[in-house]
Design a protein around this motif. Structure first.
Motif, PDB file in Angstrom:
ATOM      1  N   LEU A   4      42.833  16.702 -20.757  1.00 32.41           N
ATOM      2  CA  LEU A   4      42.235  17.915 -21.565  1.00 32.41           C
ATOM      3  C   LEU A   4      40.628  17.072 -21.587  1.00 32.41           C
ATOM      4  CD1 LEU A   4      44.575  18.187 -24.460  1.00 32.41           C
ATOM      5  CD2 LEU A   4      44.204  20.411 -22.812  1.00 32.41           C
ATOM      6  N   ILE A   5      40.638  15.259 -21.916  1.00 36.22           N
ATOM      7  CA  ILE A   5      39.297  15.250 -21.761  1.00 36.22           C
ATOM      8  C   ILE A   5      39.567  13.927 -21.163  1.00 36.22           C
ATOM      9  CG2 ILE A   5      37.109  14.066 -22.732  1.00 36.22           C
ATOM     10  CD1 ILE A   5      37.651  15.887 -25.753  1.00 36.22           C
ATOM     11  N   LYS A   6      38.361  13.759 -19.811  1.00 36.04           N
ATOM     12  CA  LYS A   6      38.663  13.226 -18.246  1.00 36.04           C
ATOM     13  C   LYS A   6      38.319  11.237 -19.142  1.00 36.04           C
ATOM     14  CE  LYS A   6      38.651  16.160 -15.276  1.00 36.04           C
ATOM     15  NZ  LYS A   6      39.674  17.439 -15.497  1.00 36.04           N
ATOM     16  N   ARG A   7      36.968  11.167 -20.314  1.00 40.23           N
ATOM     17  CA  ARG A   7      37.325   9.822 -20.045  1.00 40.23           C
ATOM     18  C   ARG A   7      37.451   9.300 -21.606  1.00 40.23           C
ATOM     19  NH1 ARG A   7      32.893  11.278 -17.858  1.00 40.23           N
ATOM     20  NH2 ARG A   7      31.011  10.817 -19.051  1.00 40.23           N
ATOM     21  N   ARG A   8      38.134   8.390 -21.961  1.00 45.65           N
ATOM     22  CA  ARG A   8      37.778   8.149 -23.509  1.00 45.65           C
ATOM     23  C   ARG A   8      37.018   7.642 -24.081  1.00 45.65           C
ATOM     24  NH1 ARG A   8      43.239   3.667 -23.665  1.00 45.65           N
ATOM     25  NH2 ARG A   8      42.845   4.107 -25.902  1.00 45.65           N
ATOM     26  N   THR A   9      35.218   7.223 -23.111  1.00 46.34           N
ATOM     27  CA  THR A   9      33.931   6.957 -23.756  1.00 46.34           C
ATOM     28  C   THR A   9      33.405   8.782 -24.297  1.00 46.34           C
ATOM     29  OG1 THR A   9      33.531   6.990 -21.866  1.00 46.34           O
ATOM     30  CG2 THR A   9      33.202   4.418 -22.309  1.00 46.34           C
ATOM     31  N   LEU A  10      34.332   9.740 -23.083  1.00 46.64           N
ATOM     32  CA  LEU A  10      33.777  11.088 -23.763  1.00 46.64           C
ATOM     33  C   LEU A  10      34.473  11.438 -24.889  1.00 46.64           C
ATOM     34  CD1 LEU A  10      31.911  13.586 -23.440  1.00 46.64           C
ATOM     35  CD2 LEU A  10      33.085  14.165 -22.072  1.00 46.64           C
ATOM     36  N   VAL A  11      35.158  11.108 -25.428  1.00 39.92           N
ATOM     37  CA  VAL A  11      36.803  11.153 -26.424  1.00 39.92           C
ATOM     38  C   VAL A  11      36.075  10.705 -27.469  1.00 39.92           C
ATOM     39  CG1 VAL A  11      38.855  11.141 -27.815  1.00 39.92           C
ATOM     40  CG2 VAL A  11      38.232  11.449 -24.755  1.00 39.92           C
ATOM     41  N   LYS A  12      35.180   9.471 -28.011  1.00 38.37           N
ATOM     42  CA  LYS A  12      34.797   8.500 -28.480  1.00 38.37           C
ATOM     43  C   LYS A  12      33.318   9.727 -29.215  1.00 38.37           C
ATOM     44  CE  LYS A  12      32.956   4.414 -29.896  1.00 38.37           C
ATOM     45  NZ  LYS A  12      32.068   4.551 -30.742  1.00 38.37           N
ATOM     46  N   GLU A  13      31.848  10.052 -27.995  1.00 34.25           N
ATOM     47  CA  GLU A  13      31.691  10.602 -28.509  1.00 34.25           C
ATOM     48  C   GLU A  13      32.037  12.244 -29.490  1.00 34.25           C
ATOM     49  OE1 GLU A  13      28.797  11.598 -25.300  1.00 34.25           O
ATOM     50  OE2 GLU A  13      28.746   9.273 -24.490  1.00 34.25           O
ATOM     51  N   VAL A  14      32.779  12.967 -28.801  1.00 34.54           N
ATOM     52  CA  VAL A  14      32.684  14.449 -28.955  1.00 34.54           C
ATOM     53  C   VAL A  14      33.565  14.206 -30.461  1.00 34.54           C
ATOM     54  CG1 VAL A  14      34.172  15.966 -28.714  1.00 34.54           C
ATOM     55  CG2 VAL A  14      33.220  15.150 -27.078  1.00 34.54           C
ATOM     56  N   ALA A  15      34.603  12.606 -30.971  1.00 33.50           N
ATOM     57  CA  ALA A  15      34.947  13.001 -32.640  1.00 33.50           C
ATOM     58  C   ALA A  15      34.097  12.081 -33.050  1.00 33.50           C
ATOM     59  CB  ALA A  15      36.307  11.729 -31.772  1.00 33.50           C
ATOM     60  N   GLU A  16      32.665  11.317 -33.014  1.00 33.64           N
ATOM     61  CA  GLU A  16      31.986  10.921 -33.793  1.00 33.64           C
ATOM     62  C   GLU A  16      31.204  12.073 -34.105  1.00 33.64           C
ATOM     63  OE1 GLU A  16      30.065   7.990 -31.339  1.00 33.64           O
ATOM     64  OE2 GLU A  16      31.134   6.748 -32.599  1.00 33.64           O
ATOM     65  N   GLN A  17      31.212  13.465 -33.308  1.00 34.34           N
ATOM     66  CA  GLN A  17      30.733  14.012 -33.401  1.00 34.34           C
ATOM     67  C   GLN A  17      30.989  15.326 -34.492  1.00 34.34           C
ATOM     68  OE1 GLN A  17      28.791  15.993 -30.118  1.00 34.34           O
ATOM     69  NE2 GLN A  17      27.614  14.539 -29.017  1.00 34.34           N
ATOM     70  N   GLY A  18      32.357  15.411 -35.361  1.00 32.23           N
ATOM     71  CA  GLY A  18      33.131  15.753 -35.612  1.00 32.23           C
ATOM     72  C   GLY A  18      33.982  16.753 -35.101  1.00 32.23           C
ATOM     73  N   ARG A  19      33.882  17.278 -33.614  1.00 37.16           N
ATOM     74  CA  ARG A  19      34.075  18.143 -32.817  1.00 37.16           C
ATOM     75  C   ARG A  19      35.874  18.712 -32.907  1.00 37.16           C
ATOM     76  NH1 ARG A  19      30.374  17.599 -28.703  1.00 37.16           N
ATOM     77  NH2 ARG A  19      31.380  18.792 -27.083  1.00 37.16           N
ATOM     78  N   ILE A  20      36.482  17.193 -33.429  1.00 36.99           N
ATOM     79  CA  ILE A  20      38.285  17.091 -32.649  1.00 36.99           C
ATOM     80  C   ILE A  20      38.962  16.883 -34.156  1.00 36.99           C
ATOM     81  CG2 ILE A  20      40.080  15.416 -31.864  1.00 36.99           C
ATOM     82  CD1 ILE A  20      37.597  14.366 -29.823  1.00 36.99           C
ATOM     83  N   GLU A  21      39.132  18.301 -34.439  1.00 38.22           N
ATOM     84  CA  GLU A  21      40.929  17.609 -35.705  1.00 38.22           C
ATOM     85  C   GLU A  21      42.478  18.233 -35.242  1.00 38.22           C
ATOM     86  OE1 GLU A  21      40.014  21.396 -37.537  1.00 38.22           O
ATOM     87  OE2 GLU A  21      38.153  20.890 -38.101  1.00 38.22           O
ATOM     88  N   ILE A  22      42.880  17.597 -36.415  1.00 42.39           N
ATOM     89  CA  ILE A  22      44.199  17.096 -35.503  1.00 42.39           C
ATOM     90  C   ILE A  22      44.982  17.100 -36.930  1.00 42.39           C
ATOM     91  CG2 ILE A  22      46.341  15.095 -35.225  1.00 42.39           C
ATOM     92  CD1 ILE A  22      44.093  13.276 -33.849  1.00 42.39           C
ATOM     93  N   ASN A  23      45.635  18.027 -36.485  1.00 43.39           N
ATOM     94  CA  ASN A  23      46.585  18.956 -38.288  1.00 43.39           C
ATOM     95  C   ASN A  23      45.319  20.136 -39.370  1.00 43.39           C
ATOM     96  OD1 ASN A  23      48.969  19.215 -36.644  1.00 43.39           O
ATOM     97  ND2 ASN A  23      48.694  17.087 -37.414  1.00 43.39           N
ATOM     98  N   GLY A  24      44.071  19.949 -38.580  1.00 45.84           N
ATOM     99  CA  GLY A  24      42.671  20.336 -39.597  1.00 45.84           C
ATOM    100  C   GLY A  24      42.150  19.595 -39.828  1.00 45.84           C
ATOM    101  N   SER A  25      42.446  17.968 -39.963  1.00 41.29           N
ATOM    102  CA  SER A  25      41.424  17.431 -40.222  1.00 41.29           C
ATOM    103  C   SER A  25      40.293  15.956 -39.091  1.00 41.29           C
ATOM    104  CB  SER A  25      43.055  16.223 -41.085  1.00 41.29           C
ATOM    105  OG  SER A  25      42.978  16.291 -41.818  1.00 41.29           O
ATOM    106  N   VAL A  26      39.308  16.079 -39.805  1.00 40.02           N
ATOM    107  CA  VAL A  26      38.885  15.555 -38.342  1.00 40.02           C
ATOM    108  C   VAL A  26      39.187  13.806 -37.845  1.00 40.02           C
ATOM    109  CG1 VAL A  26      36.319  14.769 -38.038  1.00 40.02           C
ATOM    110  CG2 VAL A  26      36.822  17.155 -39.495  1.00 40.02           C
ATOM    111  N   ALA A  27      38.892  13.827 -36.942  1.00 35.25           N
ATOM    112  CA  ALA A  27      39.671  12.788 -36.026  1.00 35.25           C
ATOM    113  C   ALA A  27      38.850  12.406 -35.720  1.00 35.25           C
ATOM    114  CB  ALA A  27      40.777  13.171 -34.964  1.00 35.25           C
TER     115      ALA A  27
END
Length: 91
Positions: A12-35
């Motif tokens: 869904l996202i190719k690199r773990r470093t990119l996941v970290k950036e996206v998550a730090e921006q509050g753009r990922i939620e798990i069951n409605g909570s920011v992850a």
């Protein structure tokens, strides 16, 4: 399994470093909570990811350590995919 690892394995996202950036921006939620990238995910969890002009909501079906590229989409089911409309400016 960690969120960053799941998103990489599921492609869904190719690199773990990119996941970290996206998550730090509050753009990922798990069951409605920011992850965070280090958040734990389980089968049955619902993820919402904001990519630029798109919001993708998926349900985790399975967790695997390794999966072939062509089988990656079997790890989740897309619940909803919506485009975010940019406000139009009238001059």
């Amino acid at each position: 399994m960690r969120l960053d690892k799941f998103l990489k394995i599921s492609r869904l996202i190719k690199r773990r470093t990119l996941v970290k950036e996206v998550a730090e921006q509050g753009r990922i939620e798990i069951n409605g909570s920011v992850a965070k990238a280090s958040s734990k995910v389980s089968a049955g969890d619902e993820l919402t990811i904001r990519f630029g002009q798109k919001i993708l909501t998926v349900k985790i079906q399975d967790l695997k350590e390794h999966v072939k590229k062509e089988d990656a989409s079997s790890l989740y089911t897309v619940i909803k995919e919506e485009n975010i409309q940019q406000p139009t400016r009238h001059e």
